[in-house]
Write an enzyme that holds these catalytic residues in place. Structure first.
Site, mmCIF file in Angstrom:
data_model
loop_
_atom_site.group_PDB
_atom_site.id
_atom_site.type_symbol
_atom_site.label_atom_id
_atom_site.label_comp_id
_atom_site.label_asym_id
_atom_site.label_seq_id
_atom_site.Cartn_x
_atom_site.Cartn_y
_atom_site.Cartn_z
ATOM 1 N N GLN A 241 0.834 -1.205 0.000
ATOM 2 C CA GLN A 241 0.000 0.000 0.000
ATOM 3 C C GLN A 241 0.865 1.249 0.000
ATOM 4 O O GLN A 241 0.584 2.216 -0.711
ATOM 5 C CB GLN A 241 -0.910 -0.013 1.226
ATOM 6 N N HIS B 84 2.239 2.975 -3.291
ATOM 7 C CA HIS B 84 1.364 3.701 -4.212
ATOM 8 C C HIS B 84 1.674 5.186 -4.246
ATOM 9 O O HIS B 84 1.714 5.807 -5.317
ATOM 10 C CB HIS B 84 -0.102 3.531 -3.793
ATOM 11 N N GLU C 105 -10.212 1.254 3.435
ATOM 12 C CA GLU C 105 -10.422 0.847 2.050
ATOM 13 C C GLU C 105 -10.164 -0.655 1.900
ATOM 14 O O GLU C 105 -10.981 -1.400 1.363
ATOM 15 C CB GLU C 105 -9.477 1.644 1.151
ATOM 16 N N HIS C 106 -8.995 -1.088 2.356
ATOM 17 C CA HIS C 106 -8.618 -2.507 2.333
ATOM 18 C C HIS C 106 -8.410 -2.971 3.771
ATOM 19 O O HIS C 106 -7.689 -2.330 4.533
ATOM 20 C CB HIS C 106 -7.310 -2.724 1.568
ATOM 21 N N ASP D 151 -6.509 -6.293 -6.084
ATOM 22 C CA ASP D 151 -6.142 -5.220 -7.005
ATOM 23 C C ASP D 151 -6.197 -5.675 -8.455
ATOM 24 O O ASP D 151 -6.490 -4.882 -9.351
ATOM 25 C CB ASP D 151 -4.725 -4.729 -6.702
ATOM 26 N N HIS E 121 -52.261 19.685 -6.746
ATOM 27 C CA HIS E 121 -52.000 18.265 -6.502
ATOM 28 C C HIS E 121 -53.298 17.571 -6.059
ATOM 29 O O HIS E 121 -53.687 16.523 -6.586
ATOM 30 C CB HIS E 121 -50.948 18.081 -5.408
#
Length: 448
Positions: free
Chosen positions: A265, A268, A333-334, A367, A426
């Site tokens: 991670q 990245h 996220e993960h 991934d 209405h």
């Protein structure tokens, strides 16, 4: 010889302090720099909206160092890029394509038809958007996997036209593996565009770039803020922040695997976050040294060190229940569960983009080719959102078919509700129909 360790992952043992640290990591995109970037993004969007191709070309030349004429990559280059790949890479992409497609085929939403108690028919109908625009990042790395993860759900949804924007290098060349992946998924139109100008081009359209209905795909802060600004003009998948992983580990976890997964991670982006929450003090003590050993020959070690120095964290807990509670507060996220009974622990988790269960499920398989989408909520947004899906590229329409009996049975309630809101017409639209219905019923009952 590599220098000795230049960072040390912070180790926290107090749960309250851990919560504060995790909150800091969630907010790692909140800084004053955003406001300066936002002004720049707004200016780019305004200029592209008003000047179209001229502004797109100008900004690409200014930011990316080449003049994109033509803006579009010739279609035959996509097929040539595919043929130029090694057989092993083609096979890997094809395997990923099959697995991702098979999984997303299962996501197609079904239409709904409900018959009401008075004979009315109610429903919901799904249809794809007409055109989707995919943003595929460049810069530090190019991501053919992102082509697959965005284009495949759009194709499964039935989108008729899919276009890609991806930044090129200073020679004007888009990454050839991105072009090859585009060919594999059946995308024929790739534009040599990146940054906020690419998002503006897809949102507003120009002479060269068609206006799309939905934009998906991750990018840097310029791309993210541009997507946020054009939302409403077009649909978007999400506002993706920098990537993150949280690993819950017990005594069964192997230090070298944990270190590799944290680095997977960190490599990245310098803003990526990597967190280990463990019940094993010995693992916490070993992990920095293990990371340093793996960094010696790492080609992206400076990025990794920057990420881990600022956004890395180790938390030591007394039990797995506390680990799960801290994880839910972070909403990663993960989430990797490197514990003896990952299925049991997974049941305690409420907030996560994707959960990887056990030592044979590293985040990397998600991934690339596991099947579920790798475009996931970041920075705590897994509390209320999920992965990119087939539904991202579809919209649903409600269907309402009342008959006379249904309106007679419910019309008075509709009138009362409309009157309570002060909406005279209405109520009148229903009253008129009920009056006519009563008249017709009366006439029908009269003798001839």
């Amino acid at each position: 010889m590599e220098n000795p360790a230049v960072f040390s992952l912070r180790i926290v043992r107090d749960p309250e302090l851990a919560r504060k640290e995790l909150k800091r990591l969630i907010g790692r995109m909140d800084n004053a720099q955003q406001w300066k970037v936002r002004d720049q993004v707004d200016a780019i969007l305004f200029d592209v909206r008003n000047r179209g191709d001229a502004a797109i070309i100008q900004f690409t030349e200014q930011f990316d160092g080449f003049r994109p004429e033509p803006i579009v990559v010739p279609e035959d280059q996509l097929e040539r890029a595919w043929r130029a790949l090694s057989k092993n890479l083609r096979d890997a992409l094809e395997q990923a394509h099959r697995r991702i497609t098979d999984f997303h085929q299962c996501q197609r939403p079904a239409d709904i038809t409900v018959n009401g108690p008075y004979g009315e028919c109610l429903g919901r109908r799904w249809r794809p958007v007409d055109r989707a625009g995919l943003y595929i990042p460049g810069g530090r790395a190019a991501y053919p996997s992102t082509v697959l993860m965005n284009a495949i759900p759009a194709r499964v949804a039935g989108v008729n036209e899919v276009v890609i924007c991806s930044p090129a290098d200073q020679s004007g060349q888009v990454n050839p593996v991105v072009l090859a992946a585009s060919h594999l998924v059946g995308v024929h139109t790739v534009f040599r565009l990146g940054g906020a100008q690419a998002i503006a081009a897809m949102a507003y359209g120009s002479d060269s770039v068609p206006k799309v209905d939905v934009i998906s795909g991750p990018g840097n802060i310029y791309v993210t803020l541009a997507k946020q600004a054009v939302y409403g003009q077009v649909g978007i998948d999400s506002l993706a922040g920098p990537s993150e992983i949280l690993i819950i580990a017990d005594e069964s976890a192997k230090p070298d695997q944990v270190a590799a997964d944290l680095l997977a991670q960190a490599e990245h982006d310098p803003l990526a976050a990597a967190v280990l929450i463990t019940t094993n003090q010995a693992l916490a003590d070993k992990i920095t040294q293990e990371i340093e050993q793996q960094l010696v020959t790492h080609p992206r070690r400076e990025i990794c060190r920057a990420s881990l120095s600022n956004w890395g964290l180790i938390v030591v807990c007394k039990n797995l229940e506390t680990c799960a509670q801290l994880s839910d507060g972070f909403a990663p996220e993960h989430l990797e569960l490197l514990v003896e009974q990952p299925e049991v622990l997974a049941k305690q988790i409420q907030h996560a983009g994707a959960i990887f269960l056990g030592p044979w499920s590293p985040e990397a398989v998600g991934d690339y080719l596991a099947g579920p989408n790798h475009t996931l909520p970041t920075c705590g947004t897994a509390r209320f959102s999920g992965a990119l899906s087939v539904e991202t590229f579809m919209r649903h329409t409600s269907l309402i078919a009342f008959n006379r009996a249904a309106l007679e049975a419910t019309g008075l309630a509709v009138q009362k509700l409309a009157e309570s809101e002060g909406l005279h017409s209405h109520a009148e639209s229903v009253r008129l129909r009920l009056s006519e219905s009563a008249s017709l019923s009366y006439e029908h009952r009269q003798p001839r």
